[in-house]
Design an enzyme around this catalytic site. Structure first.
Site, mmCIF file in Angstrom:
data_model
loop_
_atom_site.group_PDB
_atom_site.id
_atom_site.type_symbol
_atom_site.label_atom_id
_atom_site.label_comp_id
_atom_site.label_asym_id
_atom_site.label_seq_id
_atom_site.Cartn_x
_atom_site.Cartn_y
_atom_site.Cartn_z
ATOM 1 N N GLY A 215 30.060 78.254 27.057
ATOM 2 C CA GLY A 215 30.638 79.558 27.336
ATOM 3 C C GLY A 215 31.735 79.913 26.350
ATOM 4 N N SER A 216 32.767 80.569 26.853
ATOM 5 C CA SER A 216 33.796 81.117 25.970
ATOM 6 C C SER A 216 34.674 80.061 25.308
ATOM 7 C CB SER A 216 34.676 82.102 26.740
ATOM 8 O OG SER A 216 33.943 83.275 27.050
ATOM 9 N N THR A 217 34.604 78.791 25.762
ATOM 10 C CA THR A 217 35.368 77.768 25.049
ATOM 11 C C THR A 217 34.856 77.609 23.620
ATOM 12 O OG1 THR A 217 33.955 75.974 25.871
ATOM 13 C CG2 THR A 217 35.922 76.518 27.158
ATOM 14 N N PHE A 218 33.571 77.990 23.382
ATOM 15 C CA PHE A 218 33.018 77.897 22.032
ATOM 16 C C PHE A 218 33.655 78.925 21.096
ATOM 17 C CE2 PHE A 218 29.797 78.371 18.690
ATOM 18 C CZ PHE A 218 29.516 77.040 18.405
ATOM 19 N N LYS A 219 34.372 79.894 21.634
ATOM 20 C CA LYS A 219 35.043 80.883 20.792
ATOM 21 C C LYS A 219 36.097 80.241 19.889
ATOM 22 C CE LYS A 219 34.085 84.612 24.034
ATOM 23 N NZ LYS A 219 34.597 85.433 25.154
#
Length: 496
Positions: A215-219
């Site tokens: 999810g957004s942790t990959f940002k």
């Protein structure tokens, strides 16, 4: 010599040669088959004839051995078995050994040449000595904080010392008691069947053996790629990102959970986790840049050992522009273990250096002499110092005034990133709540701990699931446990 004596002597010689040939056949040709025969218990009897060495955490043994009075003289015991199961694994007289019990088996059972003061004599006599003790890198306070934070919910926690790669906590939930599998007999068989049939999969080490959409942790990875490629040079500059954003080559429009993401700067887009901004950044960067940056953080590495093997975290190397856009926000086919995401946070917290994670600090023999020690090892530089400083600014803003305020620790500097990962057919599955973070005692100190938390909370109300709400408090508890240590943030490998 008369004829009868000669014939008798020749016959005896033939018998002797036949015996020698058969002995050679048994020892050289058929030995493997005899050893592998389930009816041959000699190896097991020898293996369990004396206590195994112990596995220690924080200087305290979390394993032991108990006399049985039977042919298999000793069985393995575990202190706080469910707490340390993702570290120790199990050593079973029936089902073998896993995790550290398996990878360090020759050290624990005393057969490793590293333990022998007279290796040649030991080889000749085949004598066994008491096994060595395996001292792990686990911080018991951090391990307990992670375990209590998950509170039986499905999920996992991995925590690292960014400066060295030492694994400080490795927790998988729900867990199990390895002692249930130690011995032999109907009770062990029943426990094995029950654990394997459990839909909660308590024996799955979710921290290192399960991958999830990040999810957004990959940002964090996408932001690193954009900064490294020069696509973004000013964190506060507006990005020219529409809301909604149409995925390239499709009619699919990507939206955001909240307002204010249209043309948002990277600083604001990161703080409030704008999908549209980061999807467009990923599409602009292209697959090559996104994949290259992810691999610098450790993705697509199937060789990682800690020393138990770690499942490969994946970013597809051949993607269309719309797939790159989705991968850049941690969706599509992108998956990661909690340990992998802890490595991402650790690299950012340590100025861009990615250290090899490891779980065994040292091994000592029966008198306490160190016979093997793990030295910190730099895998590579994930990002340069300038990019790492920018990423720290972004992650610290998330905790100070963004989606991760639940991770704030008074008196410490904390950087973090929330994530709520969709999964399942048409994203119908209950989302996973993610949080990755690092903490340091003060602005000038190096980062002392990096943490990744994932919570699979199937019982939660879907709208209430978030990385900031479900996972960040667990990360905060783990970071607080490490920061309370007297030497927090002071360890750093020589030459770094």
């Amino acid at each position: 010599m008369n004829r009868c004596v000669r014939h008798a002597a020749a016959f005896c010689l033939l018998l002797l040669l036949a015996l020698l040939a058969n002995a050679a056949r048994v020892q050289l040709v058929a030995a493997g088959g005899y050893a592998a025969n389930p009816a041959n218990r000699r190896a097991d009897i020898a293996l369990y004839a004396r206590p195994r060495g112990d596995i220690l955490a924080g200087g305290r043994a979390v394993t032991g051995s108990r006399a049985t009075g039977g042919r298999l003289a000793y069985v393995r015991t575990y202190a706080d078995g469910p707490l340390y199961a993702p570290v120790t694994g199990f050593a079973s007289q029936t089902y073998g050994a896993t995790l550290l019990e398996g990878t360090e088996n020759d050290l624990l059972d005393g057969t490793s040449p590293a333990l022998h003061d007279q290796p040649l004599w030991r080889e000749i006599t085949r004598a066994r000595q008491r096994g060595g003790d395996v001292h792990t890198t686990i911080d018991p306070a951090a391990q307990r904080a992670a375990y209590d934070g998950l509170a039986g919910r499905r999920g996992a926690v991995a925590a690292l010392d960014p400066a060295t790669g030492r694994i400080l906590a490795l927790v998988s939930s729900p867990s199990y008691d390895p002692g249930l599998l130690s011995g032999a007999g109907p009770s062990v068989t029943a426990a094995w069947r029950r654990l394997n049939d459990d839909p909660e999969q308590p024996m799955l080490d979710r921290a290192i053996r399960q991958t999830y959409p990040p999810g957004s942790t990959f940002k964090v990875v996408t932001a690193a790629a954009a900064l490294a490629a020069g696509v973004v040079t000013d964190l506060r500059a507006r990005t020219g990102s529409p809301d909604p954003y149409r995925l390239p080559g499709t009619d699919v429009e990507l939206t955001n959970e909240g307002a204010g993401c249209r043309d948002a700067s990277m600083y604001d887009a990161f703080r409030f986790s704008c999908n549209t901004v980061f999807a467009k950044l990923g599409a602009d960067l292209g697959a090559r840049n996104v994949v290259a940056q992810a691999e610098l953080f450790g993705f697509n590495d199937a060789r990682l050992r800690v020393p138990p093997s770690v499942a490969k975290s994946n970013v597809d190397t051949a993607m269309s522009p719309d797939q790159v856009a989705l991968s850049s926000i941690g969706q599509y086919d992108t998956t990661a273990t909690p340990l992998q995401m802890a490595m991402v946070a650790a690299a950012v917290g340590d100025g861009g250096r990615l250290m090899a994670p490891y779980l065994v600090d040292r091994v000592t023999d029966r008198v306490g002499t160190t016979v093997a020690r793990t030295r910190p090892r730099l895998l590579h530089r994930a990002v340069d110092g300038r990019t790492a400083a920018a990423l720290q600014q972004l992650m610290e803003a998330v905790v100070a005034d963004g989606t991760g305020t639940n991770a704030a620790i008074p008196g410490a500097v904390v950087g973090g990133k929330t994530g709520t990962a969709q999964h399942g057919m048409a994203n119908a599955g209950t989302p996973y709540a993610w949080f990755l973070s690092y903490a340091r005692p003060s602005a000038r100190a190096p980062a002392s701990v990096a943490v990744a938390v994932v919570v699979e909370d199937a019982d939660a109300v879907r709208a209430d699931i978030s990385g900031g709400g479900n996972a960040a408090p667990i990360a905060r508890a783990v970071m607080e446990a490490v920061l309370k240590e007297p030497a927090a943030g002071l360890s750093r490998p020589a030459g770094s």
